[in-house]
Write a protein that holds these residues in place. Sequence first.
Motif, PDB file in Angstrom:
ATOM      1  N   LYS A  42       0.800  -1.202   0.000  1.00 13.56           N
ATOM      2  CA  LYS A  42       0.000   0.000   0.000  1.00 13.56           C
ATOM      3  C   LYS A  42       0.837   1.259   0.000  1.00 13.56           C
ATOM      4  O   LYS A  42       0.349   2.342  -0.288  1.00 13.56           O
ATOM      5  CB  LYS A  42      -0.877   0.031   1.269  1.00 13.56           C
ATOM      6  CG  LYS A  42      -1.769  -1.150   1.446  1.00 13.56           C
ATOM      7  CD  LYS A  42      -2.433  -1.051   2.863  1.00 13.56           C
ATOM      8  CE  LYS A  42      -3.014  -2.385   3.240  1.00 13.56           C
ATOM      9  NZ  LYS A  42      -3.366  -2.432   4.669  1.00 13.56           N
ATOM     10  N   GLY A  43       2.089   1.108   0.375  1.00 16.50           N
ATOM     11  CA  GLY A  43       2.938   2.273   0.631  1.00 16.50           C
ATOM     12  C   GLY A  43       3.039   3.279  -0.504  1.00 16.50           C
ATOM     13  O   GLY A  43       3.226   4.470  -0.270  1.00 16.50           O
ATOM     14  N   SER A  44       2.903   2.797  -1.747  1.00 21.15           N
ATOM     15  CA  SER A  44       3.143   3.686  -2.890  1.00 21.15           C
ATOM     16  C   SER A  44       1.924   4.521  -3.277  1.00 21.15           C
ATOM     17  O   SER A  44       2.009   5.364  -4.178  1.00 21.15           O
ATOM     18  CB  SER A  44       3.585   2.866  -4.106  1.00 21.15           C
ATOM     19  OG  SER A  44       2.496   2.136  -4.615  1.00 21.15           O
ATOM     20  N   VAL A  97       6.304   1.412  -9.469  1.00 24.41           N
ATOM     21  CA  VAL A  97       6.322   2.583  -8.585  1.00 24.41           C
ATOM     22  C   VAL A  97       6.282   2.114  -7.130  1.00 24.41           C
ATOM     23  O   VAL A  97       5.333   1.457  -6.705  1.00 24.41           O
ATOM     24  CB  VAL A  97       5.128   3.513  -8.886  1.00 24.41           C
ATOM     25  CG1 VAL A  97       5.112   4.696  -7.925  1.00 24.41           C
ATOM     26  CG2 VAL A  97       5.192   4.011 -10.333  1.00 24.41           C
ATOM     27  N   GLU A  98       7.336   2.435  -6.398  1.00 21.71           N
ATOM     28  CA  GLU A  98       7.477   2.012  -4.997  1.00 21.71           C
ATOM     29  C   GLU A  98       7.688   3.219  -4.092  1.00 21.71           C
ATOM     30  O   GLU A  98       8.245   4.231  -4.524  1.00 21.71           O
ATOM     31  CB  GLU A  98       8.699   1.096  -4.857  1.00 21.71           C
ATOM     32  CG  GLU A  98       8.368  -0.362  -4.734  1.00 21.71           C
ATOM     33  CD  GLU A  98       7.742  -0.762  -3.408  1.00 21.71           C
ATOM     34  OE1 GLU A  98       7.129   0.082  -2.733  1.00 21.71           O
ATOM     35  OE2 GLU A  98       7.870  -1.944  -3.052  1.00 21.71           O
ATOM     36  N   ASP A  99       7.283   3.083  -2.849  1.00 23.71           N
ATOM     37  CA  ASP A  99       7.522   4.174  -1.901  1.00 23.71           C
ATOM     38  C   ASP A  99       8.954   4.167  -1.391  1.00 23.71           C
ATOM     39  O   ASP A  99       9.570   5.214  -1.242  1.00 23.71           O
ATOM     40  CB  ASP A  99       6.525   4.121  -0.728  1.00 23.71           C
ATOM     41  CG  ASP A  99       6.538   2.784  -0.005  1.00 23.71           C
ATOM     42  OD1 ASP A  99       6.883   1.776  -0.637  1.00 23.71           O
ATOM     43  OD2 ASP A  99       6.195   2.744   1.183  1.00 23.71           O
ATOM     44  N   ILE A 100       9.467   2.970  -1.124  1.00 27.80           N
ATOM     45  CA  ILE A 100      10.797   2.933  -0.517  1.00 27.80           C
ATOM     46  C   ILE A 100      11.558   1.666  -0.898  1.00 27.80           C
ATOM     47  O   ILE A 100      10.971   0.598  -1.030  1.00 27.80           O
ATOM     48  CB  ILE A 100      10.693   3.063   1.031  1.00 27.80           C
ATOM     49  CG1 ILE A 100      12.059   3.252   1.683  1.00 27.80           C
ATOM     50  CG2 ILE A 100       9.956   1.891   1.647  1.00 27.80           C
ATOM     51  CD1 ILE A 100      11.998   3.781   3.114  1.00 27.80           C
ATOM     52  N   ILE A 101      12.838   1.809  -1.115  1.00 33.70           N
ATOM     53  CA  ILE A 101      13.707   0.649  -1.321  1.00 33.70           C
ATOM     54  C   ILE A 101      14.658   0.595  -0.132  1.00 33.70           C
ATOM     55  O   ILE A 101      15.354   1.541   0.172  1.00 33.70           O
ATOM     56  CB  ILE A 101      14.389   0.647  -2.711  1.00 33.70           C
ATOM     57  CG1 ILE A 101      15.381  -0.501  -2.849  1.00 33.70           C
ATOM     58  CG2 ILE A 101      15.024   1.967  -3.054  1.00 33.70           C
ATOM     59  CD1 ILE A 101      15.793  -0.791  -4.288  1.00 33.70           C
ATOM     60  N   ASP A 102      14.575  -0.547   0.549  1.00 36.68           N
ATOM     61  CA  ASP A 102      15.275  -0.725   1.816  1.00 36.68           C
ATOM     62  C   ASP A 102      16.368  -1.791   1.597  1.00 36.68           C
ATOM     63  O   ASP A 102      17.424  -1.490   1.054  1.00 36.68           O
ATOM     64  CB  ASP A 102      14.210  -1.133   2.846  1.00 36.68           C
ATOM     65  CG  ASP A 102      14.693  -1.103   4.278  1.00 36.68           C
ATOM     66  OD1 ASP A 102      15.867  -0.840   4.506  1.00 36.68           O
ATOM     67  OD2 ASP A 102      13.881  -1.356   5.189  1.00 36.68           O
ATOM     68  N   SER A 103      16.074  -3.044   1.951  1.00 35.02           N
ATOM     69  CA  SER A 103      17.071  -4.096   1.686  1.00 35.02           C
ATOM     70  C   SER A 103      17.190  -4.344   0.178  1.00 35.02           C
ATOM     71  O   SER A 103      18.212  -4.837  -0.294  1.00 35.02           O
ATOM     72  CB  SER A 103      16.660  -5.399   2.376  1.00 35.02           C
ATOM     73  OG  SER A 103      15.542  -5.972   1.729  1.00 35.02           O
ATOM     74  N   GLY A 104      16.112  -4.061  -0.548  1.00 38.81           N
ATOM     75  CA  GLY A 104      16.100  -4.309  -1.992  1.00 38.81           C
ATOM     76  C   GLY A 104      15.456  -5.645  -2.342  1.00 38.81           C
ATOM     77  O   GLY A 104      15.301  -5.990  -3.508  1.00 38.81           O
ATOM     78  N   PHE A 105      15.061  -6.401  -1.310  1.00 37.99           N
ATOM     79  CA  PHE A 105      14.467  -7.728  -1.515  1.00 37.99           C
ATOM     80  C   PHE A 105      13.252  -7.665  -2.448  1.00 37.99           C
ATOM     81  O   PHE A 105      13.156  -8.411  -3.421  1.00 37.99           O
ATOM     82  CB  PHE A 105      14.060  -8.322  -0.156  1.00 37.99           C
ATOM     83  CG  PHE A 105      13.273  -9.590  -0.250  1.00 37.99           C
ATOM     84  CD1 PHE A 105      13.910 -10.809  -0.388  1.00 37.99           C
ATOM     85  CD2 PHE A 105      11.879  -9.568  -0.219  1.00 37.99           C
ATOM     86  CE1 PHE A 105      13.176 -11.983  -0.488  1.00 37.99           C
ATOM     87  CE2 PHE A 105      11.142 -10.729  -0.320  1.00 37.99           C
ATOM     88  CZ  PHE A 105      11.790 -11.939  -0.452  1.00 37.99           C
ATOM     89  N   THR A 106      12.333  -6.774  -2.127  1.00 35.14           N
ATOM     90  CA  THR A 106      11.078  -6.692  -2.880  1.00 35.14           C
ATOM     91  C   THR A 106      11.330  -6.377  -4.354  1.00 35.14           C
ATOM     92  O   THR A 106      10.860  -7.096  -5.240  1.00 35.14           O
ATOM     93  CB  THR A 106      10.161  -5.599  -2.271  1.00 35.14           C
ATOM     94  OG1 THR A 106      10.004  -5.869  -0.875  1.00 35.14           O
ATOM     95  CG2 THR A 106       8.807  -5.569  -2.940  1.00 35.14           C
ATOM     96  N   LEU A 107      12.068  -5.321  -4.597  1.00 35.65           N
ATOM     97  CA  LEU A 107      12.250  -4.889  -5.987  1.00 35.65           C
ATOM     98  C   LEU A 107      13.153  -5.814  -6.792  1.00 35.65           C
ATOM     99  O   LEU A 107      12.928  -6.007  -7.984  1.00 35.65           O
ATOM    100  CB  LEU A 107      12.754  -3.452  -6.022  1.00 35.65           C
ATOM    101  CG  LEU A 107      11.659  -2.438  -5.709  1.00 35.65           C
ATOM    102  CD1 LEU A 107      12.227  -1.028  -5.627  1.00 35.65           C
ATOM    103  CD2 LEU A 107      10.555  -2.490  -6.764  1.00 35.65           C
TER     104      LEU A 107
HETATM  105  C1  PRP Z   1       7.702  -1.805   2.160  1.00 35.64           C
HETATM  106  C2  PRP Z   1       7.896  -0.990   0.892  1.00 35.64           C
HETATM  107  C3  PRP Z   1       8.550  -1.951  -0.037  1.00 35.64           C
HETATM  108  C4  PRP Z   1       9.379  -2.821   0.882  1.00 35.64           C
HETATM  109  C5  PRP Z   1      10.796  -2.329   0.868  1.00 35.64           C
HETATM  110  O1  PRP Z   1       6.509  -2.499   2.063  1.00 35.64           O
HETATM  111  O2  PRP Z   1       6.686  -0.510   0.387  1.00 35.64           O
HETATM  112  O3  PRP Z   1       7.610  -2.743  -0.725  1.00 35.64           O
HETATM  113  O4  PRP Z   1       8.825  -2.679   2.200  1.00 35.64           O
HETATM  114  O5  PRP Z   1      11.610  -3.144   1.652  1.00 35.64           O
HETATM  115  P1  PRP Z   1      12.760  -4.065   1.024  1.00 35.64           P
HETATM  116  O6  PRP Z   1      13.576  -3.219   0.072  1.00 35.64           O
HETATM  117  O7  PRP Z   1      13.547  -4.462   2.245  1.00 35.64           O
HETATM  118  O8  PRP Z   1      12.112  -5.232   0.358  1.00 35.64           O
HETATM  119  P2  PRP Z   1       5.716  -3.109   3.296  1.00 35.64           P
HETATM  120  O9  PRP Z   1       5.949  -4.581   3.333  1.00 35.64           O
HETATM  121  O10 PRP Z   1       6.044  -2.333   4.546  1.00 35.64           O
HETATM  122  O11 PRP Z   1       4.196  -2.907   2.888  1.00 35.64           O
HETATM  123  P3  PRP Z   1       3.332  -1.572   2.613  1.00 35.64           P
HETATM  124  O12 PRP Z   1       3.775  -1.010   1.279  1.00 35.64           O
HETATM  125  O13 PRP Z   1       1.921  -2.061   2.580  1.00 35.64           O
HETATM  126  O14 PRP Z   1       3.583  -0.597   3.754  1.00 35.64           O
END
Ligand code: PRP
Length: 179
Positions: A42-44, A97-107
């Motif tokens: 939902k973040g995006s 389109v993503e809100d945040i890239i953290d570890s990068g796992f998701t993307l």
């Molecule tokens: C957040 C964010 C990315 C992911 C980034 O989603 O929206 O999808 O974590 O983290 P990563 O780079 O470590 O994979 P979250 O699971 O918090 O869900 P949300 O978008 O519903 O808040």
Amino acid sequence: MHKDCERIMLTEEQLRERVKEIALQVDKVYEGKRPLVVGILKGSIIFYADFIRHLTVPVELDFMVVSSYGSGTVSSGKLKIKKDLDRDVKGRDVIIVEDIIDSGFTLANLKALLLERGAASVMIVTLLNKKERREYDIAPDYNCFDIENEFVVGYGLDYNEMYRSLPYIGILKRNVYEK
Ligand code: PRP
């Protein structure tokens, strides 16, 4: 400012200006094309809505809900898809389109998946980038803001599903998530 925020990291005006700037850059790249813009919920949601309204090329909209479950762990496994795309991505130019890239796992996993499904191209557009947290070899093609490793909420981002509707990006007070 919300009482649970320590300070505002990015104001409404900063967000508005930078999102527009990035959207106009992306728009030029897709001249003559019809990209599929995939929002990761939902973040995006708020970034997505603001971003697409600056695009002049024709776009199709689609969404996914994925779980970043496994992020940060040793054996991350595969990406868990909670809601998949409605559209077939075969041959399509996809903008994630993503809100945040953290570890990068998701993307990292999502990009690989969409290419595996036959997408002609996959571009990653993020609002925030926490470079120092990266564990997977992936970088956004377009990023609005590089940020430090702070606990940020607002403009779509949550803590326990709260604060998503704040119009700015705020830094959450430590005592809120440490209690
Ligand atoms: C957040 C964010 C990315 C992911 C980034 O989603 O929206 O999808 O974590 O983290 P990563 O780079 O470590 O994979 P979250 O699971 O918090 O869900 P949300 O978008 O519903 O808040």
